[in-house]
Design a protein around this motif. Structure first.
Motif, PDB file in Angstrom:
ATOM      1  N   UNK A 215      62.595 -19.841 -28.479  1.00  0.00           N
ATOM      2  CA  UNK A 215      62.902 -20.498 -27.201  1.00  0.00           C
ATOM      3  C   UNK A 215      62.902 -19.526 -26.027  1.00  0.00           C
ATOM      4  N   UNK A 216      62.575 -18.264 -26.265  1.00  0.00           N
ATOM      5  CA  UNK A 216      62.618 -17.266 -25.198  1.00  0.00           C
ATOM      6  C   UNK A 216      61.308 -17.262 -24.406  1.00  0.00           C
ATOM      7  N   UNK A 217      61.414 -17.191 -23.088  1.00  0.00           N
ATOM      8  CA  UNK A 217      60.245 -17.152 -22.221  1.00  0.00           C
ATOM      9  C   UNK A 217      60.405 -16.017 -21.203  1.00  0.00           C
ATOM     10  N   UNK A 218      59.416 -15.129 -21.154  1.00  0.00           N
ATOM     11  CA  UNK A 218      59.413 -14.053 -20.166  1.00  0.00           C
ATOM     12  C   UNK A 218      59.011 -14.605 -18.803  1.00  0.00           C
ATOM     13  N   UNK A 219      59.718 -14.179 -17.782  1.00  0.00           N
ATOM     14  CA  UNK A 219      59.392 -14.568 -16.410  1.00  0.00           C
ATOM     15  C   UNK A 219      59.405 -13.322 -15.532  1.00  0.00           C
ATOM     16  N   UNK A 220      58.821 -13.451 -14.365  1.00  0.00           N
ATOM     17  CA  UNK A 220      58.670 -12.299 -13.473  1.00  0.00           C
ATOM     18  C   UNK A 220      60.015 -11.917 -12.838  1.00  0.00           C
ATOM     19  N   UNK A 322      62.053  -0.658 -10.189  1.00  0.00           N
ATOM     20  CA  UNK A 322      61.165   0.499 -10.035  1.00  0.00           C
ATOM     21  C   UNK A 322      59.758   0.161 -10.521  1.00  0.00           C
ATOM     22  N   UNK A 323      59.653  -0.511 -11.665  1.00  0.00           N
ATOM     23  CA  UNK A 323      58.340  -0.922 -12.170  1.00  0.00           C
ATOM     24  C   UNK A 323      57.683  -1.891 -11.193  1.00  0.00           C
ATOM     25  N   UNK A 324      58.446  -2.855 -10.705  1.00  0.00           N
ATOM     26  CA  UNK A 324      57.918  -3.840  -9.761  1.00  0.00           C
ATOM     27  C   UNK A 324      57.259  -3.170  -8.558  1.00  0.00           C
ATOM     28  N   UNK A 325      57.858  -2.086  -8.083  1.00  0.00           N
ATOM     29  CA  UNK A 325      57.337  -1.395  -6.904  1.00  0.00           C
ATOM     30  C   UNK A 325      56.465  -0.189  -7.264  1.00  0.00           C
ATOM     31  N   UNK A 326      56.160  -0.023  -8.563  1.00  0.00           N
ATOM     32  CA  UNK A 326      55.251   1.036  -8.997  1.00  0.00           C
ATOM     33  C   UNK A 326      55.801   2.433  -8.811  1.00  0.00           C
ATOM     34  N   UNK A 378      52.313   8.191 -12.761  1.00  0.00           N
ATOM     35  CA  UNK A 378      52.177   7.253 -11.653  1.00  0.00           C
ATOM     36  C   UNK A 378      51.151   6.161 -11.980  1.00  0.00           C
ATOM     37  N   UNK A 379      50.071   6.521 -12.654  1.00  0.00           N
ATOM     38  CA  UNK A 379      49.069   5.523 -13.033  1.00  0.00           C
ATOM     39  C   UNK A 379      49.632   4.543 -14.055  1.00  0.00           C
ATOM     40  N   UNK A 380      50.428   5.048 -14.985  1.00  0.00           N
ATOM     41  CA  UNK A 380      50.988   4.184 -16.021  1.00  0.00           C
ATOM     42  C   UNK A 380      51.972   3.178 -15.424  1.00  0.00           C
ATOM     43  N   UNK A 381      52.819   3.604 -14.500  1.00  0.00           N
ATOM     44  CA  UNK A 381      53.774   2.677 -13.906  1.00  0.00           C
ATOM     45  C   UNK A 381      53.046   1.645 -13.037  1.00  0.00           C
ATOM     46  N   UNK A 382      51.920   2.035 -12.439  1.00  0.00           N
ATOM     47  CA  UNK A 382      51.122   1.072 -11.667  1.00  0.00           C
ATOM     48  C   UNK A 382      50.544  -0.006 -12.586  1.00  0.00           C
ATOM     49  N   UNK A 384      51.898  -1.100 -15.370  1.00  0.00           N
ATOM     50  CA  UNK A 384      52.985  -1.996 -15.748  1.00  0.00           C
ATOM     51  C   UNK A 384      53.396  -2.899 -14.595  1.00  0.00           C
ATOM     52  N   UNK A 385      53.297  -2.392 -13.371  1.00  0.00           N
ATOM     53  CA  UNK A 385      53.578  -3.238 -12.205  1.00  0.00           C
ATOM     54  C   UNK A 385      52.608  -4.409 -12.158  1.00  0.00           C
ATOM     55  N   UNK A 386      51.344  -4.157 -12.484  1.00  0.00           N
ATOM     56  CA  UNK A 386      50.353  -5.234 -12.513  1.00  0.00           C
ATOM     57  C   UNK A 386      50.686  -6.239 -13.614  1.00  0.00           C
ATOM     58  N   UNK A 387      51.133  -5.749 -14.774  1.00  0.00           N
ATOM     59  CA  UNK A 387      51.526  -6.651 -15.863  1.00  0.00           C
ATOM     60  C   UNK A 387      52.715  -7.516 -15.432  1.00  0.00           C
ATOM     61  N   UNK A 388      53.649  -6.906 -14.746  1.00  0.00           N
ATOM     62  CA  UNK A 388      54.818  -7.639 -14.273  1.00  0.00           C
ATOM     63  C   UNK A 388      54.414  -8.764 -13.322  1.00  0.00           C
ATOM     64  N   UNK A 389      53.475  -8.465 -12.422  1.00  0.00           N
ATOM     65  CA  UNK A 389      53.044  -9.477 -11.453  1.00  0.00           C
ATOM     66  C   UNK A 389      52.343 -10.654 -12.120  1.00  0.00           C
TER      67      UNK A 389
END
Length: 420
Positions: A215-220, A322-326, A378-382, A384-389
Motif C-alpha cells: 500500500x506504499x506509494x512514493x510521492x515527490x 538538498x537532493x531536491x535542489x541538487x 555534484x553530478x550524482x546529486x543532480x 537524483x534531483x531529476x529522479x525526485x522531480x
C-alpha cells in the motif's frame, strides 16, 4: 462513525491530520494537505498546542490534542526515557514506552471527541502518531500515513510495538489493534526510492529499514519555503560559494559541535548561512566569523536555492531538500534516522560522513572543500534531483487520499477493481 458512502461521494471531504509536535514531522505532510485543501476539502491538523504556531504558518488550521510538548522534550515527562538516556541505553523501547504508552494514550480522549463531533472522512497521520490510528480503527474511519520514513515490515513493527497496542485498543474502544492494520489503506512516502534502496546494510534496521509494502506509494517531496520574508538570509555575505549549515529541529542543541563548525567556516573562502535551530539564540555564538550569517530558523526551500553545499546532521527532511535542489552534503549524524541517512548518502555518492565524535574544524573544513569541488558528487546529486522531480506530485497523492476516503478501500483493492 465514518460518513455514509453516498455522502462522502457527493460533498467535499473532511480530512483530519494527526502528528507528533515536531516541524520535521509536520512539514513533509504539508504539500499533500495543502493540495487537498486546494481541491476543496476541509483540513484540520491535530497536535500538541505548542505546535499550533507552526501549523498556522503553513496556512492550515490547528486543533489541540494530547500532551503539550515539542519533540525532543519527551524525557521531561517520561522518567524512564530520561534514565535510559543518562545511561546511554540504545535498547530502550522508545516506540512502545513513549509513542504509544505516553503520547497515543493521552491523545485518544481528545481525538475521540474531535472525531465524533467533526466526523472526518479520513485521517492522514504521522506514522509515529498512534492515537489517530487507534481512533480511526475504532470508529471505522480510513487512515493514511502521510510521511513514511521508517520502512519497517509488519513483523518489525510488531516487534517494535510489543504488547503496547492492547491497552491502547481498550482506551480507543476497539477489541484489538495489530501492526498489520497500520498501513492497510495507503502509505505516502514523500522520499526518493533510490535513497531507501541505497544500501542493504543499515546502522539501525530495527527502527529504519527498506521495506516497501503493497500500500506504499512514493510521492515527490517538496521543501517548505515559508513566506517571502524568510529568504532574507540568502543575501548575507557576498562572494564565494554559499554553504548552508543546519542541525535540524530535534538534535540541534550541540554547542560544542557548532563551535567547531564555526571555526571550520572561518578558514574557508565561502559564505555560510548557519541555522542554529528553535530555542537556540544565535547571539550565543557571537562574535561569529565575518563570512557567517547566523539565524535560529529559515525554511530550507527559501535558503537552499543558490547553495553549493549543505552541512547537516542528516535528518531526512534536510537530506531530501538538498537532493531536491541538487546540493551535495556533509553529514554529521547524531541520532534517530541520521546514521541511516548518512550511510545512504555515502553509498549514493552524494555526501560525505564526518563522525561527530572525531569531527574537528580541520576535518569538517576538508569535507566541505571536497563536496564543493568534487564534480562526480555534484553530478550524482543532480541525477537524483531529476529522479525526485519525476515522482508523482502532491496533487496526485491528494487524489489517492480522496479515493481511499470516498471508497473506504485500500490502494491494492482499488488497483485490482480497476483492472477488473
Amino acid at each position: 462513525m465514518a460518513a455514509p458512502a453516498m455522502d462522502r461521494v457527493s460533498r467535499p471531504l473532511r480530512v483530519l491530520c494527526t502528528t507528533q509536535p515536531g516541524v520535521s514531522h509536520l512539514l513533509p505532510m504539508v504539500p499533500v494537505l495543502r493540495a487537498l485543501r486546494r481541491r476543496g476539502h476541509e483540513v484540520l491538523v491535530a497536535s500538541a498546542p505548542r505546535l499550533a504556531p507552526q501549523i498556522t504558518k503553513t496556512g492550515l488550521r490547528a486543533v489541540p490534542m494530547g500532551v503539550d510538548f515539542i519533540i525532543g522534550q519527551e524525557h521531561t515527562f517520561v522518567p524512564a526515557l530520561a534514565a535510559a538516556r543518562a545511561r546511554r541505553d540504545v535498547s530502550f523501547a522508545y516506540t512502545r514506552t513513549v509513542l504509544v504508552d505516553a503520547l497515543a494514550s493521552a491523545a485518544v480522549t481528545d481525538l475521540r471527541s474531535l472525531v465524533r463531533a467533526w466526523r472526518p472522512d479520513i485521517v492522514v497521520r504521522d506514522p509515529v502518531e498512534f492515537g489517530g490510528f487507534a481512533i480511526a480503527e475504532a470508529l471505522g474511519v480510513p487512515h493514511v500515513t502521510g510521511r513514511e520514513n521508517r520502512f519497517l515490515s509488519t513483523a518489525a513493527w510488531a516487534s517494535e510495538l510489543g504488547e503496547s497496542l492492547t491497552p491502547l485498543a481498550r482506551l480507543a474502544g476497539v477489541d484489538a489493534l495489530d501492526a498489520g492494520q497500520l498501513y492497510r489503506y495507503l502509505g505516502l512516502a514523500p522520499t526518493l526510492p533510490s535513497l531507501i534502496a541505497a544500501t542493504p546494510k543499515l546502522p539501525n534496521a530495527r527502527e529504519f529499514d527498506r521495506h516497501v509494502g503493497p500500500t506504499l506509494r512514493f510521492v515527490r517531496p517538496e521543501s517548505y519555503c515559508g513566506d517571502a520574508q524568510s529568504g532574507r538570509a540568502n543575501g548575507a555575505h557576498r562572494g564565494g560559494p554559499r554553504v548552508l549549515v543546519t542541525f535540524g529541529t530535534v538534535f540541534h542543541d550541540q554547542p560544542d559541535l557548532m563551535r567547531r563548525m564555526l571555526v571550520a567556516a572561518s578558514s574557508l573562502p565561502a559564505r555560510f548561512t548557519v541555522i542554529t535551530g528553535p530555542g537556540i539564540d544565535p547571539a550565543g555564538f557571537h562574535p561569529a566569523p565575518a563570512n557567517v550569517f547566523l539565524t535560529d530558523f529559515a525554511p530550507l526551500g527559501a535558503v537552499l536555492p543558490g547553495c553549493a553545499a549543505v552541512v547537516t546532521v542528516g535528518g531526512l527532511g534536510t537530506v531530501l531538500a538538498a537532493i531536491e535542489h541538487g546540493v551535495p552534503m556533509v553529514v554529521m549524524p547524531i541520532n534517530a534516522d541520521q546514521p541511516t541517512n548518512a550511510a545512504r548518502c555515502e553509498h549514493l555518492g552524494i555526501g560525505i560522513t564526518v563522525p561527530v565524535a572525531t569531527a574537528t574544524p580541520a576535518t569538517i573544513a576538508a569535507a566541505i572543500i571536497r563536496v564543493l569541488t568534487d564534480d562526480v558528487v555534484r553530478a550524482r546529486v543532480a541525477q537524483l534531483a531529476a529522479e525526485l522531480r519525476s515522482l508523482p506530485s502532491a496533487d496526485e497523492a491528494a487524489e489517492l487520499v480522496e479515493t481511499v476516503a470516498r471508497t473506504g478501500e485500500s490502494v491494492p483493492d482499488l488497483v485490482e477493481s480497476t483492472a477488473r
